[in-house]
Write an enzyme that holds these catalytic residues in place. Structure first.
Site, mmCIF file in Angstrom:
data_model
loop_
_atom_site.group_PDB
_atom_site.id
_atom_site.type_symbol
_atom_site.label_atom_id
_atom_site.label_comp_id
_atom_site.label_asym_id
_atom_site.label_seq_id
_atom_site.Cartn_x
_atom_site.Cartn_y
_atom_site.Cartn_z
ATOM 1 N N HIS A 68 33.037 80.112 -3.145
ATOM 2 C CA HIS A 68 33.028 79.402 -1.861
ATOM 3 C C HIS A 68 33.748 80.234 -0.793
ATOM 4 C CE1 HIS A 68 31.368 75.495 -2.830
ATOM 5 N NE2 HIS A 68 32.221 75.277 -3.806
ATOM 6 N N GLU B 48 27.534 75.489 -2.260
ATOM 7 C CA GLU B 48 27.688 75.351 -3.707
ATOM 8 C C GLU B 48 26.873 76.414 -4.446
ATOM 9 O OE1 GLU B 48 29.954 73.475 -4.799
ATOM 10 O OE2 GLU B 48 29.552 73.197 -6.929
ATOM 11 N N HIS C 173 34.867 79.839 -9.408
ATOM 12 C CA HIS C 173 34.033 78.931 -8.610
ATOM 13 C C HIS C 173 34.522 78.878 -7.161
ATOM 14 C CE1 HIS C 173 31.607 75.182 -7.963
ATOM 15 N NE2 HIS C 173 32.545 74.964 -7.059
ATOM 16 N N GLU C 174 35.797 78.591 -6.989
ATOM 17 C CA GLU C 174 36.330 78.441 -5.627
ATOM 18 C C GLU C 174 36.320 79.781 -4.892
ATOM 19 O OE1 GLU C 174 36.349 75.535 -4.710
ATOM 20 O OE2 GLU C 174 36.569 74.456 -6.603
HETATM 21 MG MG MG Z 1 32.248 73.602 -5.254
#
Ligand code: MG
Length: 500
Positions: free
Chosen positions: A269, A295, A265-266
């Site tokens: 980003h 996001e 997830h990170e």
């Molecule tokens: Mg996030």
């Protein structure tokens, strides 16, 4: 010729470097606060960060700078126009907030985030409640300063997602609530539905898990010269500058998916930040254009890629070496562990369906906070009640309930709804990628499949930084307006195949 050539824009960009530098060091201090800072430094750090925010405000509102930004110039290109668009919006917001307020806000939230961390560890909501009340009072004040038409909450939402209001999100959430509930009920009726997954109980060694995370990051073409990974109480990503992006993850005694999903997830980003056009370094165009679009990148990697069997197949052999308990399970068990639906307490680890009920719950509570209709203890009761209403479960303690997220301690009210928006957007990107490259599952089977997808995202989304407004970008990439049905269709197709 570069992207910026108008002499006045060049002058603005030269001055802006002071602001960009302060913001970069502020990000570094905030990253440090979440990772390595000694606990007792919180109060001082809060004061320091508060002063830096005030300094930044001064630079933005400097009369000469303001005049330069607010003047009209003919014949600007899209990048130069974007510079003015972003700075004018920033100035408009900062003009409305008194410096004393900015300082007080930063000081309070920095302290509160440290109190929150301890309260969460010790399951002690009472210690955090007075800070939450202070923050509610502060954000209500903030909404008054910023001004709003329909509802004070809209003033805050606009900070995270330009142009979106409380009624936009109400309409969005109302339009998906029933669809999600229906799909959830259907899945619950399946013979494959289960509340317990044995893999969640398997304990792992932290060092081994770190190795697996590193392996996965390598697979994702992790650039270790520009990106580093550390550990924090709540995983996050922050860009210090174009060539210095940081991500964090967490480790627990068991349930390795939690740590791995946070990494992916990170990473999503981080990739968005790292792929900004290098010419945007230290300019207002560097980085992601909005919280929702940001996001959409993390959720794309976490869900669309990270839960895909073709991707899981790439990491399975190494995972078996590092996590010996996997010998007891089949590859299908491994895939199901990443792709099962079950209402649970923690938002960040929720499945792709129930996730949005966690957001809707927070949205409804935040709205009441802004109306002044809810104190922290009432919010805790409402939290429990809404978990029961939407997911038919009740958190056994506050660590698994209202204390789980860092956001409120930092004063980030209005942020949560962008998480759902981003997730829904990620399905729109998937659809657009599949039009150009073919089915994601097939692309991932190719040796350079991940790189192909990354290049697509870079070309269509990342490199533009903040050049296009979120709504413009969606249209540019997908050819359509934002449409929640794309994600709902994706969910239905995927999970009906898994469960029926
Ligand atoms: Mg996030």
């Amino acid at each position: 010729m570069g992207k910026f050539s108008h002499p006045k824009i060049l002058e603005i960009l030269e001055r802006y470097k002071d602001i960009a530098s302060l913001e970069s060091l502020k990000s570094l201090a905030e990253w440090d606060l979440e990772t390595y800072m000694p606990e007792n430094a919180a109060e001082e750090r809060g004061k320091i960060l508060g002063r830096i925010d005030v300094l930044t405000q001064k630079l933005f509102l400097d009369p000469q700078f303001k005049k330069l930004v607010q003047e009209e110039y003919p014949d600007l290109n899209i990048y130069e126009k974007a510079v003015l668009r972003i700075l004018r919006r920033e100035i408009k917001i900062l003009e409305k907030l008194p410096p004393e307020f900015i300082e007080e806000f930063k000081k309070t939230t920095t302290e509160a985030s440290v109190v929150w961390r301890k309260a969460k560890q010790e399951n002690n909501f009472d210690s955090f409640a007075p800070y939450l009340q202070k923050i509610i009072d502060l954000v209500r004040k903030e909404a008054d300063y910023l001004g709003f038409e329909d509802h004070p909450y809209s003033a805050l939402i606009d900070l995270y997602e330009e142009g979106w209001t409380v009624s936009d999100f109400e309409n969005f959430f109302e339009s998906i609530k029933n669809e999600l509930k229906e799909l959830l009920n259907k899945i619950k009726s399946s013979s494959k539905y289960t509340q317990k997954i044995p893999l969640e109980e398997e304990k792992y060694e932290k060092e081994k898990m770190q190795q697996l995370n590193e392996y996965v990051l390598k697979l994702l073409n992790f650039d270790e010269k520009r990106l580093r990974i550390d550990i924090s109480a709540h995983p996050f990503e922050t860009a210090i500058s174009l060539n210095d992006v940081r991500i964090t993850t967490w480790y627990h005694p068991q349930d390795f998916r939690r740590s791995l999903s946070a990494v992916i997830h990170e990473f999503g980003h981080a990739l968005y930040e790292l792929n900004s056009d290098p010419e945007f370094s230290l300019t207002p165009l560097q980085g992601g254009v909005s919280y929702g679009v940001h996001e959409s990148q993390s959720r794309f990697w976490e869900n669309i890629i990270g839960r895909n069997p073709a991707f899981l197949n790439k990491i399975y052999p190494r995972a078996k070496e590092l996590l010996p308990f996997l010998e007891k399970y089949s590859f299908d068990d491994f895939v199901f562990y990443f792709n099962f639906i079950r209402p649970d307490f923690i938002r960040v680890e929720a499945d792709e369906l129930t996730y949005h009920f966690h957001i809707i719950l927070r949205f409804e509570i935040e709205k009441k906070f802004l109306e002044g209709n809810l104190n922290p203890h009432q919010a805790r009761d409402l939290w429990q009640a809404k978990m029961k209403e939407y997911l038919e479960i009740e958190p056994p303690n506050d660590t698994l309930g209202i204390l789980q997220d860092i956001h409120w301690s930092l004063g980030y009210l209005g942020y949560f709804p962008t998480y759902s928006l981003g997730t829904f957007l990620s399905a729109i990107w998937k659809e657009a990628i599949e039009k150009d490259l073919g089915k994601i599952e097939d692309v991932l089977k190719e040796a350079d499949g991940i790189l192909k997808i990354q290049n697509w995202l870079k070309e269509k989304i990342h490199q533009h930084g903040k050049t296009y407004q979120p709504k413009e970008l969606i249209k540019l990439v997908s050819g359509k307006e934002f449409n929640p049905n794309v994600f709902i269709d994706y969910l239905k197709t995927k999970y009906e195949r898994i469960y029926f």
